[in-house]
Design a protein around this motif. Sequence first.
Motif, short mmCIF file in Angstrom:
data_model
loop_
_atom_site.label_atom_id
_atom_site.label_comp_id
_atom_site.label_asym_id
_atom_site.label_seq_id
_atom_site.Cartn_x
_atom_site.Cartn_y
_atom_site.Cartn_z
N ASP A 181 58.87 24.71 105.92
CA ASP A 181 58.03 24.14 104.86
C ASP A 181 58.74 23.00 104.12
O ASP A 181 59.96 23.02 103.98
CB ASP A 181 57.59 25.23 103.88
N PRO A 182 57.93 22.04 103.62
CA PRO A 182 58.52 20.87 102.96
C PRO A 182 58.94 21.15 101.51
O PRO A 182 59.15 20.24 100.74
CB PRO A 182 57.38 19.84 102.99
N VAL A 183 58.99 22.42 101.14
CA VAL A 183 59.41 22.80 99.80
C VAL A 183 60.77 23.47 99.96
O VAL A 183 60.90 24.40 100.76
CB VAL A 183 58.38 23.77 99.19
N VAL A 295 49.76 24.17 113.55
CA VAL A 295 50.86 23.44 112.93
C VAL A 295 50.22 22.34 112.10
O VAL A 295 49.49 21.52 112.62
CB VAL A 295 51.81 22.84 113.99
N GLN A 296 50.51 22.35 110.80
CA GLN A 296 49.82 21.42 109.91
C GLN A 296 50.63 20.15 109.65
O GLN A 296 50.09 19.17 109.16
CB GLN A 296 49.52 22.12 108.57
N LEU A 297 51.92 20.18 109.96
CA LEU A 297 52.74 19.06 109.53
C LEU A 297 53.94 18.89 110.44
O LEU A 297 54.50 19.86 110.94
CB LEU A 297 53.21 19.40 108.11
N THR A 298 54.31 17.64 110.68
CA THR A 298 55.60 17.36 111.32
C THR A 298 56.21 16.19 110.56
O THR A 298 55.47 15.42 109.93
CB THR A 298 55.45 17.05 112.82
N SER A 319 61.88 10.28 104.05
CA SER A 319 61.08 11.12 104.95
C SER A 319 59.60 10.81 104.84
O SER A 319 59.09 10.57 103.73
CB SER A 319 61.27 12.59 104.60
N VAL A 320 58.93 10.83 105.98
CA VAL A 320 57.46 10.75 105.99
C VAL A 320 56.94 12.04 106.63
O VAL A 320 57.28 12.35 107.77
CB VAL A 320 56.96 9.54 106.80
N LEU A 321 56.15 12.79 105.87
CA LEU A 321 55.53 14.00 106.41
C LEU A 321 54.18 13.62 107.00
O LEU A 321 53.37 12.99 106.33
CB LEU A 321 55.35 15.04 105.30
N CYS A 322 53.96 14.00 108.25
CA CYS A 322 52.71 13.66 108.93
C CYS A 322 51.79 14.88 108.89
O CYS A 322 52.10 15.91 109.49
CB CYS A 322 52.99 13.30 110.38
N SER A 352 47.51 18.07 117.15
CA SER A 352 48.16 19.33 116.79
C SER A 352 49.47 19.60 117.52
O SER A 352 50.28 20.39 117.07
CB SER A 352 47.18 20.48 117.07
N PHE A 353 49.67 18.95 118.67
CA PHE A 353 50.91 19.15 119.43
C PHE A 353 51.94 18.05 119.13
O PHE A 353 52.93 17.91 119.84
CB PHE A 353 50.63 19.20 120.93
N GLY A 354 51.69 17.28 118.07
CA GLY A 354 52.62 16.20 117.73
C GLY A 354 52.42 15.01 118.65
O GLY A 354 51.36 14.83 119.24
N GLY A 355 53.46 14.17 118.73
CA GLY A 355 53.33 12.97 119.56
C GLY A 355 54.67 12.30 119.74
O GLY A 355 55.66 12.68 119.11
N GLY A 356 54.70 11.32 120.63
CA GLY A 356 55.95 10.62 120.90
C GLY A 356 56.90 11.51 121.68
O GLY A 356 56.48 12.42 122.39
N ILE A 357 58.20 11.28 121.51
CA ILE A 357 59.18 12.00 122.35
C ILE A 357 59.23 13.49 122.03
O ILE A 357 59.72 14.29 122.82
CB ILE A 357 60.61 11.41 122.24
N HIS A 358 58.71 13.88 120.85
CA HIS A 358 58.76 15.31 120.49
C HIS A 358 57.45 16.03 120.81
O HIS A 358 57.25 17.16 120.36
CB HIS A 358 59.09 15.47 119.00
N PHE A 359 56.56 15.40 121.58
CA PHE A 359 55.29 16.05 121.94
C PHE A 359 55.58 17.46 122.47
O PHE A 359 56.50 17.66 123.27
CB PHE A 359 54.54 15.23 123.00
N CYS A 360 54.80 18.43 122.01
CA CYS A 360 55.09 19.84 122.29
C CYS A 360 55.24 20.13 123.78
O CYS A 360 54.33 19.88 124.58
CB CYS A 360 53.97 20.70 121.73
#
Length: 410
Positions: A181-183, A295-298, A319-322, A352-360
């Motif tokens: 979590d971002p907290v 997954v709500q955020l990366t 940081s940018v939270l997506c 929902s599976f993210g994107g770029g090099i970290h795609f799930c």
Amino acid sequence: MNEHVQPASSAPLFNPLAPEFIRNPYPHYERMRTTDPVHLTPLGMYVASRHAEVSLVMRDKRFGKDYVERTIRRYGPKIMDEPVFRSMSHWMLQQDPPDHTRLRGLVVKAFTARRVEDMRPRIQQVVDDTLDRIIPQGKMDLIEDFAFRLPVTIICDMLGIPEDHREAFYTGSRDGGRLLDPVPLSPEEIKQGNASNALAAMYFQQLFDLRRKSPGNDLITQLVQAEEDGSKLTNEELTANIILLFGAGHETTVNLIGNGLLSLHRNPDQLALLKARPELITNAIEEFLRYDSSVQLTGRVALEDIDDLGGKRIPKGESVLCLLGSANHDPAVYPDNPERLDITRPNVKPLSFGGGIHFCLGAQLARIEAEIAISTLLRRIPDLRLDDAVNAEWRPTFVLRGLKRLPASW
């Protein structure tokens, strides 16, 4: 933390651990998309809520993970002495190239489309065995008794966790989500994180020894052999990434199955349609992913100054939270009422599976597990009813969005 508590009149735009936010984040997302699409939070992070910025940040090479720097910035210079943070710093999910490329390259073969397709009969068998055992009881908790068992069994199969060790994993706690979590975590939560990390590390060390002595046709054997090569993988990386694969391999799929079943029962027309036309299941899974993502955020970090992201300047190191869940409801991409569940919706391409090099890595596996689980349940228990579809009980974590329990009977 109390310096950030604001009166209700000026309620913060992004307050992800607030109960009403966890119950239903989507109205809050809409407010962010329309009023401040790249929002600077009181904690000093930027939050992107529109599809355009979210997909850009995940794919743009000017953004990376920079985990150690980012974590020190948030918690101070001593944080990497904490075992749980040190372990997470080795996760491929938190790495940038070249380490990310090396680590992902070691496991990617286990998750190819071909390999995953070949697992269909086994997935079907696990679902059927679970239902055989449970149908006579006339009731169950769809999370613990149904959604949870399947992905845990499959990831245990893939990792080579012996049958007689698995009971602990079936009854294991599901409270690791807070780490993401971002907290910031309290000292108490860090202590808990260290303790469960130590237990997991201890267990897997024993399993590595077992697989060195008697290799199997599994991922742990494969990684243990890469570790012996020395240049490919350290023991600390091996342990951390097995913990990551185990967690990622079940947590999110449990939530996909649970959130999908809840949304169907909250939309009886869609439930009836899927029962009448079971062939819609593949598109329905994409719509479940879009409608209420597990997954709500990366997050990413700016590796250089970014002049303009949705009208904001992002300085290097910030940081940018997506917000994946928000991007999935962006009317710019889903003009036909994104707040509605529509299992026949065309062109659903959830983030929902993210994107770029970290795609799930496990995206295809999760889709197939959810597809088989949900369609088999609807076929075999057609008269299943949720005890209470209105007041569902959500887990108190934000990044991993899922239900605590979902009682049902038939």
